[in-house]
Design an enzyme around this catalytic site. Structure first.
Site: not given
Ligand code: NI
Length: 172
Positions: A49, A54, A94-95, A136-137, A140
């Site tokens: 995701g 991000q 998470c990236l 989660h997204e 962000h």
């Molecule tokens: Ni994330």
């Protein structure tokens, strides 16, 4: 169609990750290109995701693909939760926190209202890991990250580990 390209991913504690994204109001070719670039970036980084926040674009766009074949792309624009139910604990990564994982409690099921890249509204229901990814997204896009849910002690342990990994990577 223009070639896809990968975008640079912001890493915690970059303060830009705390920005609240604004709604998308223009559904044009540039938006479709951006969504294609987000997928390219997410797949290249082996993520499941990615939120626009991000990649330092502060618009309400998120992409997800939790399939093993990496062939079930989901894009949600201007997503809002209309219903949630139950609870689950899931180990999240998470990236923006490379190599870091932690258990987070979230709703088991969510129903969201969103728009596609043409601006068409639709309802989307997710359960289990997919519901985790959606929540989660969406966080962000509101300037929140998954470690915000941890106890202060657990969070400081994880962030120390992240710092150590960065130093090791820098000296390698
Ligand atoms: Ni994330």
């Amino acid at each position: 169609m223009a070639a896809m390209s990968t975008l640079a991913i912001l890493e915690f504690p970059d303060p830009r990750l705390r920005t609240r994204a604004a709604p998308v109001t223009v559904f044009d070719a540039a938006l479709k290109q951006f969504v294609a670039d987000m997928f390219e970036t997410m797949y290249a980084a082996n993520g499941v995701g990615l939120a626009a926040t991000q990649v330092d674009v502060h618009r309400q766009v998120l992409v997800i693909d939790m399939s093993e074949g990496r062939n079930q792309p989901l894009v949600l624009i201007n997503a809002g939760i209309v219903e949630k139910d139950g609870a689950q604990v899931y180990q999240e990564g998470c990236l923006s926190f490379p190599g870091l994982y932690a258990d987070v409690t979230r709703a088991l099921k969510v129903k969201v209202k969103a728009q596609d890249t043409d601006g068409r509204e639709f309802l989307y229901e997710a359960e289990g890991p997919l519901a985790v990814a959606v929540q989660h997204e969406m966080d962000h896009l509101a300037g929140k990250v998954f470690v915000d849910y941890l106890s202060p002690l657990k969070r400081s342990m994880l962030l120390k580990r992240l710092e150590k990994q960065r130093k090791q990577a820098a000296s390698a």
